[in-house]
Structures are given as structure tokens and as C-alpha cells.
Design a protein around this motif. Structure first.
Motif, PDB file in Angstrom:
ATOM      1  N   VAL A  54      -5.743  -3.066  -5.751  1.00 34.23           N
ATOM      2  CA  VAL A  54      -7.017  -2.594  -6.089  1.00 34.23           C
ATOM      3  C   VAL A  54      -7.253  -1.305  -5.277  1.00 34.23           C
ATOM      4  CG1 VAL A  54      -8.173  -4.672  -6.628  1.00 34.23           C
ATOM      5  CG2 VAL A  54      -8.481  -3.947  -4.221  1.00 34.23           C
ATOM      6  N   GLU A  55      -7.839  -0.345  -6.022  1.00 37.74           N
ATOM      7  CA  GLU A  55      -8.280   0.820  -5.412  1.00 37.74           C
ATOM      8  C   GLU A  55      -9.533   0.680  -4.733  1.00 37.74           C
ATOM      9  OE1 GLU A  55      -6.383   3.708  -5.639  1.00 37.74           O
ATOM     10  OE2 GLU A  55      -5.034   2.862  -7.003  1.00 37.74           O
ATOM     11  N   ALA A  56      -9.831   1.736  -4.037  1.00 32.67           N
ATOM     12  CA  ALA A  56     -11.079   1.539  -3.006  1.00 32.67           C
ATOM     13  C   ALA A  56     -12.203   1.456  -3.908  1.00 32.67           C
ATOM     14  CB  ALA A  56     -11.133   2.951  -2.170  1.00 32.67           C
ATOM     15  N   GLY A  94      -2.327   0.852   3.803  1.00 37.28           N
ATOM     16  CA  GLY A  94      -1.975  -0.147   2.710  1.00 37.28           C
ATOM     17  C   GLY A  94      -0.567  -0.325   2.585  1.00 37.28           C
ATOM     18  N   TYR A  95       0.108  -0.460   3.883  1.00 35.67           N
ATOM     19  CA  TYR A  95       1.533  -1.036   3.735  1.00 35.67           C
ATOM     20  C   TYR A  95       1.357  -2.253   4.300  1.00 35.67           C
ATOM     21  CZ  TYR A  95       2.835   3.758   2.943  1.00 35.67           C
ATOM     22  OH  TYR A  95       2.987   4.886   2.345  1.00 35.67           O
ATOM     23  N   ALA A  96       1.118  -2.570   5.388  1.00 42.07           N
ATOM     24  CA  ALA A  96       1.049  -3.976   6.171  1.00 42.07           C
ATOM     25  C   ALA A  96       0.128  -4.998   5.705  1.00 42.07           C
ATOM     26  CB  ALA A  96       0.660  -3.936   7.583  1.00 42.07           C
ATOM     27  N   GLY A 124      -3.795   2.238  -0.337  1.00 35.80           N
ATOM     28  CA  GLY A 124      -4.037   3.327   0.407  1.00 35.80           C
ATOM     29  C   GLY A 124      -5.127   2.881   1.905  1.00 35.80           C
ATOM     30  N   GLY A 125      -5.303   1.641   1.882  1.00 34.26           N
ATOM     31  CA  GLY A 125      -6.052   0.961   3.130  1.00 34.26           C
ATOM     32  C   GLY A 125      -7.213   1.707   3.415  1.00 34.26           C
ATOM     33  N   PHE A 126      -7.755   1.440   4.792  1.00 33.98           N
ATOM     34  CA  PHE A 126      -8.917   2.032   5.138  1.00 33.98           C
ATOM     35  C   PHE A 126      -8.929   3.632   5.091  1.00 33.98           C
ATOM     36  CE2 PHE A 126     -11.343   4.263   8.472  1.00 33.98           C
ATOM     37  CZ  PHE A 126     -12.499   3.397   8.350  1.00 33.98           C
ATOM     38  N   GLN A 127      -7.919   4.424   4.881  1.00 36.33           N
ATOM     39  CA  GLN A 127      -7.886   5.723   4.954  1.00 36.33           C
ATOM     40  C   GLN A 127      -8.301   6.136   3.415  1.00 36.33           C
ATOM     41  OE1 GLN A 127      -7.813   7.769   7.495  1.00 36.33           O
ATOM     42  NE2 GLN A 127      -7.602   5.914   8.636  1.00 36.33           N
ATOM     43  N   ALA A 128      -7.797   5.439   2.498  1.00 35.13           N
ATOM     44  CA  ALA A 128      -8.228   5.741   1.103  1.00 35.13           C
ATOM     45  C   ALA A 128      -9.835   5.265   0.893  1.00 35.13           C
ATOM     46  CB  ALA A 128      -7.393   4.860   0.114  1.00 35.13           C
ATOM     47  N   TRP A 129     -10.330   4.181   1.509  1.00 37.31           N
ATOM     48  CA  TRP A 129     -11.464   3.790   1.374  1.00 37.31           C
ATOM     49  C   TRP A 129     -12.447   4.946   2.156  1.00 37.31           C
ATOM     50  CZ3 TRP A 129     -14.059  -0.929  -0.294  1.00 37.31           C
ATOM     51  CH2 TRP A 129     -15.455  -0.855   0.418  1.00 37.31           C
ATOM     52  N   LYS A 130     -12.158   5.490   3.166  1.00 41.26           N
ATOM     53  CA  LYS A 130     -12.821   6.584   3.833  1.00 41.26           C
ATOM     54  C   LYS A 130     -12.820   7.829   3.047  1.00 41.26           C
ATOM     55  CE  LYS A 130     -13.558   8.590   8.397  1.00 41.26           C
ATOM     56  NZ  LYS A 130     -13.085   8.666   9.895  1.00 41.26           N
TER      57      LYS A 130
END
Length: 155
Positions: A24-26, A95-97, A118-124
Motif C-alpha cells: 500500500v501507498e502512504a 520499505g525493504y525490510a 517506501g516506508g516511513f520516509q514515503a509517509w513523511k
């Protein structure tokens, strides 16, 4: 291992795992959490949470405890781990691990587990809510609960 019995390699493994996830996207994750349709789980280690902040409402479970805390049948489960039908959206830093962790949860029967592209960085970067750890409520960052659960799980 690959079909030929040769080592797969991390890039090929990641590609294979992601092919089986409904990532899912942010913005989609944010909306699902707002509707009460997903549990957002932060698997980043403490230094990254302290540096970059927290996503309000996300359950913090470091990667080394993830399976124990989210298995709904486990003796060390988090109160939020209510069912194998729970939609769990994991995020790490980029978004890798979290993709590999989502696959591990699926093996435990959490068939709706996935991760945040993209993980937290994409959210931010999407401008979604982030709280500075200094401004966060009194929460135990290792468990996200504010208490020492005495799980007996060690690094």
C-alpha cells in the motif's frame, strides 16, 4: 533457494516476496487506519524513531519481536493482535525490510499482512502526520504500550 537449487540473492528474494503482497501507498495506509481497517506497525529500530519521529497511532514493535507480538495465538501477543484476519501494514524506514517481515507474518497465518511502499520516509514525504519523539506521549518505544510487558524475548 531458487527453483534450480541455487541461492536466490536478496534482490530476487525481495522481488519474489513483493509479488505476493498487496503493498500500500502512504495515503492508502493513512485512510485505512483512519477507517479502523488496518493496524499500522512500526518496525524501525529506536535510533531511527528518535531521529525521524513516530507515526501517531502506529504500534511500535521492533523487527526482532514482530512474530511473537503479532501472532494472535501467541503467549506474548500484543493486545492489538486480535485475529489472523487483521490487516497489518508494516513499515520500516524505506520499505525493504518490512516487505520481508510481512511475508513472515503471512507464514504465521496473518494472510492480510502487507507493507508500506517506501516506508516511513514515503509517509513523511507525503506530508502525513508525524510526531517528534520528544513530543510523543510517555510510551515505551520498544513495545509501544507504555509498560514493560516482561515478554522474556531477548535480542
Amino acid at each position: 533457494m531458487s527453483d534450480t537449487g541455487q541461492p536466490l540473492g536478496i534482490d530476487a528474494l525481495l522481488e519474489q516476496v513483493r509479488a505476493g503482497l498487496d503493498r500500500v501507498e502512504a495515503e492508502e495506509a493513512f485512510e485505512a487506519v483512519q477507517r479502523g481497517e488496518a493496524l499500522l506497525v512500526d518496525t524501525r529500530y529506536a535510533a531511527l524513531r528518535e531521529r525521524d519521529g513516530l507515526i501517531p497511532g502506529a504500534l511500535v514493535v521492533e523487527r526482532n519481536e514482530l512474530e511473537w507480538r503479532l501472532d494472535p495465538t501467541g503467549s506474548h501477543r500484543a493486545p492489538e493482535a486480535t485475529s489472523h484476519d487483521l490487516r497489518v501494514v508494516l513499515f520500516c524506514n524505506e520499505g525493504y525490510a518490512s516487505s520481508l517481515a510481512a511475508e513472515s507474518l503471512r507464514r504465521l497465518g496473518l494472510h492480510r499482512a502487507t507493507d508500506l511502499v517506501g516506508g516511513f520516509q514515503a509517509w513523511k514525504s507525503a506530508g502525513l502526520p508525524v510526531t517528534d519523539t520528544a513530543a510523543a506521549p510517555d510510551t515505551d518505544l520498544d513495545t509501544g504500550t507504555g509498560t514493560d510487558l516482561g515478554t522474556g524475548i531477548h535480542n
